[in-house]
Design a protein around this motif. Structure first.
Motif, PDB file in Angstrom:
ATOM      1  N   GLU A 246       0.833  -1.207   0.000  1.00  0.00           N
ATOM      2  CA  GLU A 246       0.000   0.000   0.000  1.00  0.00           C
ATOM      3  C   GLU A 246       0.864   1.252   0.000  1.00  0.00           C
ATOM      4  OE1 GLU A 246      -3.778   1.910   2.471  1.00  0.00           O
ATOM      5  OE2 GLU A 246      -2.581   0.294   3.349  1.00  0.00           O
ATOM      6  N   THR A 247       1.946   1.239   0.792  1.00  0.00           N
ATOM      7  CA  THR A 247       2.844   2.400   0.851  1.00  0.00           C
ATOM      8  C   THR A 247       3.536   2.621  -0.484  1.00  0.00           C
ATOM      9  OG1 THR A 247       3.249   1.978   3.202  1.00  0.00           O
ATOM     10  CG2 THR A 247       4.801   3.418   2.074  1.00  0.00           C
ATOM     11  N   VAL A 248       3.979   1.541  -1.117  1.00  0.00           N
ATOM     12  CA  VAL A 248       4.647   1.662  -2.416  1.00  0.00           C
ATOM     13  C   VAL A 248       3.692   2.234  -3.456  1.00  0.00           C
ATOM     14  CG1 VAL A 248       5.723   0.376  -4.309  1.00  0.00           C
ATOM     15  CG2 VAL A 248       6.305  -0.172  -1.949  1.00  0.00           C
ATOM     16  N   VAL A 249       2.437   1.754  -3.465  1.00  0.00           N
ATOM     17  CA  VAL A 249       1.449   2.276  -4.417  1.00  0.00           C
ATOM     18  C   VAL A 249       1.147   3.747  -4.125  1.00  0.00           C
ATOM     19  CG1 VAL A 249      -0.939   2.089  -5.212  1.00  0.00           C
ATOM     20  CG2 VAL A 249       0.425   0.018  -4.872  1.00  0.00           C
ATOM     21  N   ASN A 250       1.031   4.092  -2.857  1.00  0.00           N
ATOM     22  CA  ASN A 250       0.759   5.491  -2.499  1.00  0.00           C
ATOM     23  C   ASN A 250       1.870   6.422  -2.948  1.00  0.00           C
ATOM     24  OD1 ASN A 250      -1.674   4.835  -1.318  1.00  0.00           O
ATOM     25  ND2 ASN A 250      -0.854   4.700   0.759  1.00  0.00           N
ATOM     26  N   ARG A 251       3.100   5.907  -3.015  1.00  0.00           N
ATOM     27  CA  ARG A 251       4.221   6.757  -3.438  1.00  0.00           C
ATOM     28  C   ARG A 251       4.132   7.122  -4.914  1.00  0.00           C
ATOM     29  NH1 ARG A 251       7.995   3.526   0.192  1.00  0.00           N
ATOM     30  NH2 ARG A 251       8.313   4.904   1.984  1.00  0.00           N
ATOM     31  N   LEU A 252       3.270   6.450  -5.670  1.00  0.00           N
ATOM     32  CA  LEU A 252       3.077   6.834  -7.068  1.00  0.00           C
ATOM     33  C   LEU A 252       2.467   8.225  -7.167  1.00  0.00           C
ATOM     34  CD1 LEU A 252       1.716   3.515  -8.634  1.00  0.00           C
ATOM     35  CD2 LEU A 252       4.067   4.362  -8.600  1.00  0.00           C
ATOM     36  N   GLY A 253       1.813   8.661  -6.098  1.00  0.00           N
ATOM     37  CA  GLY A 253       1.244  10.006  -6.076  1.00  0.00           C
ATOM     38  C   GLY A 253       2.143  11.031  -5.435  1.00  0.00           C
ATOM     39  N   MET A 259      10.692   9.658  -6.569  1.00  0.00           N
ATOM     40  CA  MET A 259      10.047   8.698  -5.673  1.00  0.00           C
ATOM     41  C   MET A 259       9.013   7.874  -6.441  1.00  0.00           C
ATOM     42  SD  MET A 259       9.985   7.880  -2.314  1.00  0.00           S
ATOM     43  CE  MET A 259      10.127   9.266  -1.174  1.00  0.00           C
ATOM     44  N   ALA A 260       8.188   8.563  -7.235  1.00  0.00           N
ATOM     45  CA  ALA A 260       7.177   7.868  -8.037  1.00  0.00           C
ATOM     46  C   ALA A 260       7.840   6.929  -9.043  1.00  0.00           C
ATOM     47  CB  ALA A 260       6.293   8.880  -8.757  1.00  0.00           C
ATOM     48  N   GLN A 261       8.931   7.382  -9.650  1.00  0.00           N
ATOM     49  CA  GLN A 261       9.610   6.584 -10.670  1.00  0.00           C
ATOM     50  C   GLN A 261      10.157   5.280 -10.090  1.00  0.00           C
ATOM     51  OE1 GLN A 261      13.100   8.413 -12.306  1.00  0.00           O
ATOM     52  NE2 GLN A 261      13.230   7.014 -14.031  1.00  0.00           N
ATOM     53  N   HIS A 262      10.820   5.351  -8.948  1.00  0.00           N
ATOM     54  CA  HIS A 262      11.409   4.142  -8.370  1.00  0.00           C
ATOM     55  C   HIS A 262      10.332   3.192  -7.858  1.00  0.00           C
ATOM     56  CE1 HIS A 262      15.113   6.505  -8.600  1.00  0.00           C
ATOM     57  NE2 HIS A 262      15.751   5.357  -8.483  1.00  0.00           N
ATOM     58  N   SER A 263       9.254   3.731  -7.323  1.00  0.00           N
ATOM     59  CA  SER A 263       8.145   2.873  -6.899  1.00  0.00           C
ATOM     60  C   SER A 263       7.528   2.172  -8.102  1.00  0.00           C
ATOM     61  CB  SER A 263       7.093   3.704  -6.169  1.00  0.00           C
ATOM     62  OG  SER A 263       7.630   4.299  -5.007  1.00  0.00           O
ATOM     63  N   MET A 264       7.406   2.907  -9.211  1.00  0.00           N
ATOM     64  CA  MET A 264       6.854   2.332 -10.437  1.00  0.00           C
ATOM     65  C   MET A 264       7.751   1.207 -10.947  1.00  0.00           C
ATOM     66  SD  MET A 264       4.252   3.334 -12.677  1.00  0.00           S
ATOM     67  CE  MET A 264       3.724   1.678 -12.269  1.00  0.00           C
ATOM     68  N   MET A 265       9.057   1.392 -10.882  1.00  0.00           N
ATOM     69  CA  MET A 265       9.993   0.374 -11.359  1.00  0.00           C
ATOM     70  C   MET A 265       9.914  -0.897 -10.507  1.00  0.00           C
ATOM     71  SD  MET A 265      13.200   2.933 -12.180  1.00  0.00           S
ATOM     72  CE  MET A 265      14.371   1.634 -12.469  1.00  0.00           C
ATOM     73  N   LEU A 266       9.738  -0.734  -9.184  1.00  0.00           N
ATOM     74  CA  LEU A 266       9.618  -1.910  -8.318  1.00  0.00           C
ATOM     75  C   LEU A 266       8.326  -2.667  -8.614  1.00  0.00           C
ATOM     76  CD1 LEU A 266      10.516  -3.709  -6.007  1.00  0.00           C
ATOM     77  CD2 LEU A 266       9.498  -2.067  -4.403  1.00  0.00           C
ATOM     78  N   ILE A 267       7.228  -1.950  -8.787  1.00  0.00           N
ATOM     79  CA  ILE A 267       5.949  -2.588  -9.102  1.00  0.00           C
ATOM     80  C   ILE A 267       6.053  -3.336 -10.425  1.00  0.00           C
ATOM     81  CG2 ILE A 267       3.549  -2.119  -9.755  1.00  0.00           C
ATOM     82  CD1 ILE A 267       3.603   0.164  -7.684  1.00  0.00           C
ATOM     83  N   GLU A 287      -4.450  -4.919  -6.908  1.00  0.00           N
ATOM     84  CA  GLU A 287      -5.683  -4.331  -7.430  1.00  0.00           C
ATOM     85  C   GLU A 287      -6.493  -3.670  -6.313  1.00  0.00           C
ATOM     86  OE1 GLU A 287      -6.100  -3.978 -10.472  1.00  0.00           O
ATOM     87  OE2 GLU A 287      -5.759  -5.774 -11.675  1.00  0.00           O
ATOM     88  N   ARG A 288      -6.460  -4.218  -5.109  1.00  0.00           N
ATOM     89  CA  ARG A 288      -7.211  -3.633  -3.991  1.00  0.00           C
ATOM     90  C   ARG A 288      -6.718  -2.240  -3.648  1.00  0.00           C
ATOM     91  NH1 ARG A 288      -7.129  -8.885  -1.980  1.00  0.00           N
ATOM     92  NH2 ARG A 288      -5.306  -8.497  -0.667  1.00  0.00           N
ATOM     93  N   TYR A 289      -5.441  -1.982  -3.911  1.00  0.00           N
ATOM     94  CA  TYR A 289      -4.889  -0.659  -3.617  1.00  0.00           C
ATOM     95  C   TYR A 289      -5.005   0.294  -4.811  1.00  0.00           C
ATOM     96  CZ  TYR A 289      -2.986  -3.006   0.476  1.00  0.00           C
ATOM     97  OH  TYR A 289      -2.851  -3.717   1.647  1.00  0.00           O
ATOM     98  N   ASN A 290      -5.791  -0.101  -5.815  1.00  0.00           N
ATOM     99  CA  ASN A 290      -6.097   0.763  -6.965  1.00  0.00           C
ATOM    100  C   ASN A 290      -4.837   1.252  -7.680  1.00  0.00           C
ATOM    101  OD1 ASN A 290      -8.959   0.712  -6.708  1.00  0.00           O
ATOM    102  ND2 ASN A 290      -8.814   2.163  -5.004  1.00  0.00           N
ATOM    103  N   VAL A 291      -3.926   0.317  -7.939  1.00  0.00           N
ATOM    104  CA  VAL A 291      -2.680   0.714  -8.589  1.00  0.00           C
ATOM    105  C   VAL A 291      -2.939   1.260  -9.989  1.00  0.00           C
ATOM    106  CG1 VAL A 291      -2.223  -1.612  -9.497  1.00  0.00           C
ATOM    107  CG2 VAL A 291      -0.318  -0.030  -9.132  1.00  0.00           C
ATOM    108  N   ARG A 292      -3.947   0.730 -10.686  1.00  0.00           N
ATOM    109  CA  ARG A 292      -4.226   1.215 -12.039  1.00  0.00           C
ATOM    110  C   ARG A 292      -4.684   2.667 -12.004  1.00  0.00           C
ATOM    111  NH1 ARG A 292      -6.688  -3.638 -15.703  1.00  0.00           N
ATOM    112  NH2 ARG A 292      -5.972  -5.418 -14.487  1.00  0.00           N
ATOM    113  N   ARG A 293      -5.541   2.985 -11.035  1.00  0.00           N
ATOM    114  CA  ARG A 293      -6.007   4.366 -10.926  1.00  0.00           C
ATOM    115  C   ARG A 293      -4.844   5.310 -10.632  1.00  0.00           C
ATOM    116  NH1 ARG A 293     -10.648   5.186  -6.659  1.00  0.00           N
ATOM    117  NH2 ARG A 293     -11.576   3.648  -8.082  1.00  0.00           N
TER     118      ARG A 293
END
Length: 742
Positions: A246-253, A259-267, A287-293
């Protein structure tokens, strides 16, 4: 340090370098570029009367880079200032000993220096032999702030090597997971921690260099191999820290692009390497953490090109996820989640099972299925179809009333809701080329694809409305499906620049308007191409075409090409200078591991092989191939008028490392060469790349269509009718038969 030739004449004078000695004095020396670094150090120690063994010393340039036999000649020619310093092996022994008896006041400075040394194999070997890795892990376990950031970066640099870190255990992996689970961690800590986890995910046995998939070494790596981790090992520790994903997905914002770039690369890495055993659990949680959104939001908010490649990688990974769901059979008896979804669908209908006139159960046919055999009904759309049907029903509060109203109509006039839902899944899969895992040629953002189920619900409602407005009956199902296929192409056109309300408006079109446009299209199309067997054939040819183009691109890299050494667009104008060597020739080795290159003042004929290419870039370190990132240097004789120093060139690309920034900034001589190299390098990446150019995507599409037409020539020439399905014949009456050779 100069010498005479055999006939007694002096050779042309070598460039003079300044050498800073250990005591701070500067000596001027002419260094023979034909000597090895070891011989140069011996002569310096002799000239400076240093009593210690020359093996304890080495040379570095003013930036701290170690002088090696590979770069010595270039540094001499450029008259780079050099320093006589302690050898990496000696530094390794000293630092390993100091880490064992560390003083907190000196620890930060020590691990700061360690970051640089960990990139040098001479240092690493000695550091590992003196238990340095264990001491570094102890620092990571206890440190915080900048000290923790430096220690993590040091380990990250070590992990760029394919050896030396096979002793990292579950306790350490959990420590890194906990570091990333804290929302307050600064970017300089999160960046190396993310890179370490990403490296561990990718270090599975199947990634061992030289291993053929399915071989015994794949399951049993050699002793000491670092390829013993992989997704399963990392995910087990991720599960212990519930807030991690959840924290990694939240960092996309995050407002921090890095920060967003490295989180995206890990995902992306997790998606690309998810194991079969934990696939459902991981995808479900993501999907529960709405990564697509979160990614769709990035598409509209990001201002830098840095995220473009990561987003396209994510799209390619979601193609894999979607294809896997589509090809996973629905089996309510074996999978409780399938049974639960079917219960939700049935409960929403508020119907009761009945017995029909043939004394058979009448249940799922009430919802528009053709039979009561659920696995059979979802045979072509799998779990994806089940999820889409559930989402469609849950999004309509009046679904039960709709079903009851339909059941009051004659059987042939009823909406076949479930069948229509599955057909829309097929149409959308065809539109977005969900043909095979790992094959995606989209070069633009696809926000509507990432919201597949929402588009499905809109398209299914459109299907049912067209059925009603056209007065269709059961035998008209294929005709209505063709109408919907036509509208899907219209509604989802240019999705990277359109808004959702425009899609909704297109799916609310009146029947007559849609029908008139479809009739115009049918004049230009062959209805044969919409047949299910032809669609399946196209999917097979698409995969073959993609692989053919991929091999062609890689062959272009092996052949090599000349590029302009570009200037990053972020460089201040007052600092822009014409480089002394504006041209670079690059070539990929046959092992697909290194990009070898040479910089030159002018182009020259490069021989085959790698003898003319002294420098190299490790392909495994390329985390992103960014495009449109740099400008042409001033005053360069060029092959194209596209190059300009005022704005980024559309033919430019940069090879980015996860932690070192850009390793190369180049401008291709033409569009074709640019497409060859950007897509070829992307297709080589371990974490799964994407197609960046419309040329490559166009080639794959063209080859697919040409192959399809060739396959259909015999049939279409005779206007043979192709059925949508072939009935299976009766089984042989006995086993007393054989297959003819004819």
């Amino acid at each position: 340090m100069s010498s005479r030739t055999k006939n007694g004449t002096r050779p042309a004078p070598e460039p003079t370098n300044n050498v800073l000695t250990l005591d701070g004095a500067t000596q001027r020396a002419r260094i023979d570029p034909t000597l090895t670094v070891e011989d140069v150090v011996k002569q310096l120690c002799s000239n400076l009367k240093i009593p210690d063994s020359p093996s304890n010393y080495a040379l570095r340039d003013h930036t701290g880079e170690l002088v090696t036999n590979e770069n010595l000649r270039r540094k001499i020619q450029h008259k780079v200032d050099l320093k006589l310093v302690h050898a990496p092996a000696r530094e390794a022994r000293d630092i390993a000993a100091e880490l064992q008896h560390k003083d907190d006041r000196d620890l930060r400075l020590m691990v700061f220096s360690l970051q640089k040394y960990m990139k040098e194999e001479q240092f690493v070997s000695e550091f590992l032999n003196h238990n340095g890795l264990s001491e570094l892990i102890n620092v990571i376990d206890t440190a915080s702030g900048n000290t923790l950031a430096y220690a993590l970066t040091s380990l990250q640099n070590l992990m760029e090597l394919d050896y030396g870190w096979s002793t990292l255990d579950d306790k350490f992996i959990l420590r890194v997971v906990k570091i990333l689970s804290s929302p307050q961690q600064p970017i300089n800590v999160c960046r190396p921690a993310t890179a370490i986890l990403k490296k561990l995910v990718e270090a599975d046995p199947a990634s061992t260099p030289g291993v053929v998939a399915g071989s015994s070494r794949q399951q049993n790596p050699l002793p000491g191999s670092v390829f013993i981790y992989g997704f399963g090992v990392v995910f087990e520790q991720m599960r212990k820290e519930k807030s991690f994903l959840e924290t990694v997905v939240n960092r996309l914002g995050s407002a921090e692009t890095a920060m967003a770039q490295h989180s995206m690369m890990l995902i992306n890495s997790l998606l690309a390497h998810a194991s079969d055993e934990r696939w459902d659990e991981f995808i479900g949680e993501l999907e529960r953490y709405n990564v697509r959104r979160a990614v769709v939001r990035l598409m509209s908010l990001h201002e830098l090109e840095d995220l473009t490649s990561c987003i396209l990688d994510f799209q390619a990974n979601i193609v894999r996820v979607t294809h896997r769901k589509k090809t996973t059979p629905v089996d309510p008896e074996m999978d409780p989640s399938h049974e639960k979804s079917l219960q939700v669908i049935w409960s929403a209908s508020k119907l009761r099972p009945e017995i029909d006139e043939n004394n058979q159960m009448l249940k799922w046919r009430k919802l528009g299925f053709e039979t009561e055999d659920i696995p059979y009904e979802f045979r072509d759309v799998g779990v994806l179809g089940l999820e889409c049907l559930r989402r469609f029903i849950e999004s309509d509060p009046d679904f039960s009333m709709l079903i009851i109203e339909q059941l009051s109509r004659p059987v042939e006039k009823r909406w076949q809701i479930a069948r229509a839902s599955n057909e829309v899944v097929e149409l959308l899969s065809e539109h977005w080329a969900i043909f095979a895992p790992g094959y995606s040629t989209s070069t633009t953002f696809q926000p509507f694809f990432l919201d597949f189920q929402r588009v499905h619900s809109q398209a299914t409602r459109f299907f049912l409305r067209m059925w009603a407005e056209s007065g269709a009956a059961t035998e008209d199902f294929t005709r209505v499906a063709a109408l919907v296929r036509s509208q899907v192409k219209v509604a989802l056109r240019s999705e990277n620049v359109r808004q959702w309300h425009e899609v909704e408006a297109d799916f609310n079109c009146e029947y007559q308007k849609v029908r008139d446009r479809q009739m115009e299209e049918l004049e230009l199309e062959d209805d044969l191409l919409s047949k299910v067997p032809v669609r399946n054939l196209r999917a097979k040819l698409y995969k073959e075409s993609y692989e053919f183009v991929r091999q062609q691109r890689i062959q272009c890299l092996i052949q090599g090409a000349w590029f302009v050494n570009a200037i990053p667009s972020s460089t201040p104008r007052e600092l822009i200078r014409r480089p002394a060597r504006p041209w670079r020739f690059m070539r990929l080795d046959n092992g697909l591991k290194y990009l070898h290159y040479v910089d030159s003042a002018v182009k020259f004929p490069v021989r085959s092989g790698l003898e003319d290419l002294p420098d190299r870039i490790d392909v495994s370190m390329i985390s992103e191939v960014a495009t449109g990132t740099c400008c042409a240097p001033p005053g360069v004789v060029r092959d194209t008028d596209v190059l300009s120093t005022s704005q980024p060139s559309p033919l430019s690309f940069s090879l980015l490392s996860a932690h070192e920034g850009s390793m190369a900034d180049q401008i291709a001589p033409d569009q074709s060469r640019w497409a060859d190299w950007t897509d070829g390098l992307n297709m080589l990446r371990r974490d799964g790349g994407h197609v960046a150019s419309k040329e490559t995507a166009g080639f794959v599409h063209a080859l697919t269509e040409i192959g399809l037409k060739i396959k259909l020539l015999d049939l279409s020439g005779e206007m043979v009718e192709i059925p949508n399905s072939l009935p299976a014949g009766p089984p042989p009456p006995s086993t007393d038969y054989y297959f003819s050779d004819i």
